[in-house]
Design a protein around this motif. Structure first.
Motif, PDB file in Angstrom:
ATOM      1  N   MET A   1       0.851  -1.191   0.000  1.00  0.00           N
ATOM      2  CA  MET A   1       0.000   0.000   0.000  1.00  0.00           C
ATOM      3  C   MET A   1       0.885   1.239   0.000  1.00  0.00           C
ATOM      4  SD  MET A   1      -3.089  -1.231  -0.003  1.00  0.00           S
ATOM      5  CE  MET A   1      -4.146   0.110   0.537  1.00  0.00           C
ATOM      6  N   THR A   2       0.521   2.215  -0.818  1.00  0.00           N
ATOM      7  CA  THR A   2       1.365   3.382  -1.021  1.00  0.00           C
ATOM      8  C   THR A   2       1.002   4.511  -0.067  1.00  0.00           C
ATOM      9  OG1 THR A   2      -0.089   4.394  -2.667  1.00  0.00           O
ATOM     10  CG2 THR A   2       1.543   2.784  -3.464  1.00  0.00           C
ATOM     11  N   ASP A  13      -2.182  12.038   9.351  1.00  0.00           N
ATOM     12  CA  ASP A  13      -2.085  11.186   8.163  1.00  0.00           C
ATOM     13  C   ASP A  13      -1.390   9.867   8.494  1.00  0.00           C
ATOM     14  OD1 ASP A  13      -3.277  13.130   6.588  1.00  0.00           O
ATOM     15  OD2 ASP A  13      -1.358  14.014   5.972  1.00  0.00           O
ATOM     16  N   VAL A  14      -0.348   9.924   9.334  1.00  0.00           N
ATOM     17  CA  VAL A  14       0.357   8.704   9.720  1.00  0.00           C
ATOM     18  C   VAL A  14      -0.610   7.722  10.356  1.00  0.00           C
ATOM     19  CG1 VAL A  14       2.103   7.718  11.251  1.00  0.00           C
ATOM     20  CG2 VAL A  14       2.624   9.783   9.954  1.00  0.00           C
ATOM     21  N   ALA A  19      -3.719   2.814  10.072  1.00  0.00           N
ATOM     22  CA  ALA A  19      -4.987   2.122  10.320  1.00  0.00           C
ATOM     23  C   ALA A  19      -5.582   1.535   9.049  1.00  0.00           C
ATOM     24  CB  ALA A  19      -5.990   3.091  10.959  1.00  0.00           C
ATOM     25  N   SER A  20      -5.179   2.065   7.877  1.00  0.00           N
ATOM     26  CA  SER A  20      -5.806   1.628   6.635  1.00  0.00           C
ATOM     27  C   SER A  20      -5.379   0.226   6.233  1.00  0.00           C
ATOM     28  CB  SER A  20      -5.467   2.609   5.506  1.00  0.00           C
ATOM     29  OG  SER A  20      -4.080   2.545   5.181  1.00  0.00           O
ATOM     30  N   HIS A  21      -4.126  -0.150   6.552  1.00  0.00           N
ATOM     31  CA  HIS A  21      -3.637  -1.458   6.137  1.00  0.00           C
ATOM     32  C   HIS A  21      -2.313  -1.729   6.839  1.00  0.00           C
ATOM     33  CE1 HIS A  21      -2.429  -4.830   3.570  1.00  0.00           C
ATOM     34  NE2 HIS A  21      -3.664  -4.838   3.092  1.00  0.00           N
ATOM     35  N   PRO A  22      -2.081  -2.955   7.308  1.00  0.00           N
ATOM     36  CA  PRO A  22      -0.819  -3.244   8.009  1.00  0.00           C
ATOM     37  C   PRO A  22       0.409  -3.180   7.106  1.00  0.00           C
ATOM     38  CG  PRO A  22      -2.107  -5.250   7.704  1.00  0.00           C
ATOM     39  CD  PRO A  22      -2.997  -4.116   7.333  1.00  0.00           C
ATOM     40  N   PRO A  45      -5.893  -6.845   6.082  1.00  0.00           N
ATOM     41  CA  PRO A  45      -6.356  -5.499   6.401  1.00  0.00           C
ATOM     42  C   PRO A  45      -6.854  -5.418   7.838  1.00  0.00           C
ATOM     43  CG  PRO A  45      -7.291  -6.274   4.330  1.00  0.00           C
ATOM     44  CD  PRO A  45      -6.667  -7.456   5.013  1.00  0.00           C
ATOM     45  N   ARG A  46      -6.676  -4.262   8.437  1.00  0.00           N
ATOM     46  CA  ARG A  46      -7.191  -4.043   9.788  1.00  0.00           C
ATOM     47  C   ARG A  46      -8.708  -3.934   9.748  1.00  0.00           C
ATOM     48  NH1 ARG A  46      -5.569  -1.860  14.559  1.00  0.00           N
ATOM     49  NH2 ARG A  46      -3.474  -1.385  13.811  1.00  0.00           N
TER      50      ARG A  46
END
Length: 485
Positions: A1-2, A13-14, A19-22, A45-46
């Motif tokens: 994931m970018t 943002d961090v 949280a968006s993806h491990p 994914p979380r």
């Protein structure tokens, strides 16, 4: 994931990216404390319903612990197959497209040569803090995790024509959309004849650093450290010296390092796309010069870069705004009245319209109580404040006037990363930060591209964080590590 480039990512943002993806690449470029790493298998994914762990601000975590976590995460992703090295050496065609946006270029390894050769031209000053931070990351992970951004005048040469041909006729390796509305596509060029043709076209050209001055400075510092360490090994004078990031706090772009990084005896196996694009080759020695053993090049003699032909794809140059925490807007405007004409406006929209129509130099001050436009500086005070050793063009830039006149003379402060916060592009975000910190936002117009190019060509550098060229390359599409290189 970018993710976006590291210096465009806020603390909020961090947390959102984590949280968006491990497997978001932010875990490598801006790792937080190790306890914050989710206990999930790579690629899982979380669950949005899960409560994310509390993240300590990354500056609260010592550099050694912070980037050891990045190194360990990189190893774990390699072991799990989240990252897999390409089998065939390649250059990468990279395209960003969207509404009113099309940019294509090449991602590869750029050769790091002596700045005196003027192959790669910096145009912006750098600060020691960010260099120390990126040096710690690159040294610990032994990797270039995101490319710098270079512009060059390609004159529709072979490299540019091949880039366009690849994008038009070949299936991409990757297609991805990002939250800013852009589509990113990536192709690999593996044919050696095509790679040779690209190198032949680029070899004698000159490039401007559009984005990544601190990372380029870090490339150069790391290169010098590795050369010094290996020379000490050859001389038999080397002593094991652990990496000490605090020793880098006084490093400038071309200053000799305080101490070398100890070379790793056995680098870890790491992800890499083979990258072979060199902008220049070392100058040949005169025929009369005595023959010397040719120095063996190492991975630290190159740096990951995106290079774009600015004649085919003109850059988008945006402003970078400032926020002065703890300087109330009323006080900032009152101090400015002795040297500037100050025009008062009720809100940000009115102030921005006035700034757009004002002749340079002009600055918009914004905060909780409204906005104030600064125009028509006292010419005597301005002339006394601007340094004699710089060109008239440099002294006329709005960022130069801000750093040399307004900040030190009008407001009595230095332009450094502790006293002056940076906000890219977003005027609303600058205003919010000013209100949150009880301070003042300084909104600027973007510099003109021809002014930046002229300053760089004259051997000068604009003040730090003066330019934001775009669109910037997305982080996470191509990574490079020294072990495989």
């Amino acid at each position: 994931m970018t993710s976006p480039p590291y210096d465009l990512i806020s603390d909020a943002d961090v947390e959102a990216l984590l949280a968006s993806h491990p497997n978001n690449v932010v875990r490598l470029i801006l790792p937080c404390n190790p306890e914050a790493t989710p206990a999930t298998e790579p690629g899982t994914p979380r669950n949005p319903a899960d409560t994310p762990p509390r993240l300590r601000h990354r500056t609260e975590v010592p550099l050694e612990a912070r980037y050891s976590e990045a190194r360990d995460t990189l190893r774990a992703w390699l072991d799990a197959g989240v990252l897999v090295a390409d089998d065939t050496p390649a250059l990468y065609v990279y395209e960003q497209s969207g509404p009113h946006v099309l940019q294509r270029g090449l991602i590869g390894d750029v050769g790091l040569v002596d700045p005196a050769e003027r192959v790669i031209l910096p145009h912006e000053d750098v600060m020691p803090g960010p260099i120390a931070d990126r040096l710690a990351l690159m040294s610990t992970t032994e990797a270039n995790l995101e490319p710098i951004f270079l512009l060059y005048n390609g004159d529709n040469g072979k490299a540019t024509r091949l880039v366009d041909e690849v994008a038009a006729k070949r299936p991409p390796l990757v297609t991805a959309g990002t939250e800013d509305g852009l589509t990113h596509r990536l192709w690999a060029i593996t044919d050696q004849d095509e790679i040779d043709a690209i190198n032949a076209d680029l070899r004698n050209r000159q490039a401007l650093i559009a984005d990544g001055h601190h990372r380029y400075a870090t490339y150069r510092v790391l290169q010098r450290q590795e050369h010094a360490a290996r020379q000490a090994l050859r001389d038999g004078t080397h002593q094991a010296t652990p990496y000490a990031p605090q020793a880098s706090q006084h490093l400038s772009l071309d200053a000799p390092p305080d101490r070398p990084v100890t070379p790793s005896p056995s680098p870890v196996t790491s992800f890499r796309h083979e990258l072979t694009d060199h902008l220049a080759h070392p100058s040949a020695e005169p025929a009369s010069a005595p023959a010397e053993p040719r120095q063996v090049l190492g991975p630290w003699d190159f740096g990951l870069a995106l290079i774009v032909d600015s004649t085919a794809y003109p850059p988008d140059l945006k402003a970078i705004h400032r926020v002065i925490p703890g300087l109330p807007l009323t006080e900032a405007a009152a101090r400015a009245r002795g040297a500037w004409q100050v025009h008062d406006y009720d809100d940000l929209a009115q102030g921005l319209e006035a700034l757009q129509n004002a002749a340079e130099p002009a600055f918009l001050l914004a905060g909780e109580s409204g906005t104030h436009l600064l125009t028509d500086p006292d010419p005597v005070q301005l002339n006394l404040a601007m340094p004699d050793h710089h060109s008239d063009r440099w002294n006329s830039l709005n960022t130069s006037i801000l750093s040399e006149f307004i900040l030190p003379k009008v407001w009595g402060m230095e332009d450094d990363e502790r006293a002056v916060r940076i906000v890219h592009h977003d005027t609303e975000a600058a205003l919010r930060l000013a209100i949150q910190t009880g301070g003042t936002a300084v909104i600027l117009k973007p510099l003109m591209v021809h002014d930046v190019l002229a300053v760089a060509a004259g051997g000068e550098r604009v003040p730090r964080k003066s330019t934001s060229f775009g669109p910037k390359p997305r982080t996470g599409l191509v990574l490079r590590t020294f072990a495989i290189d």
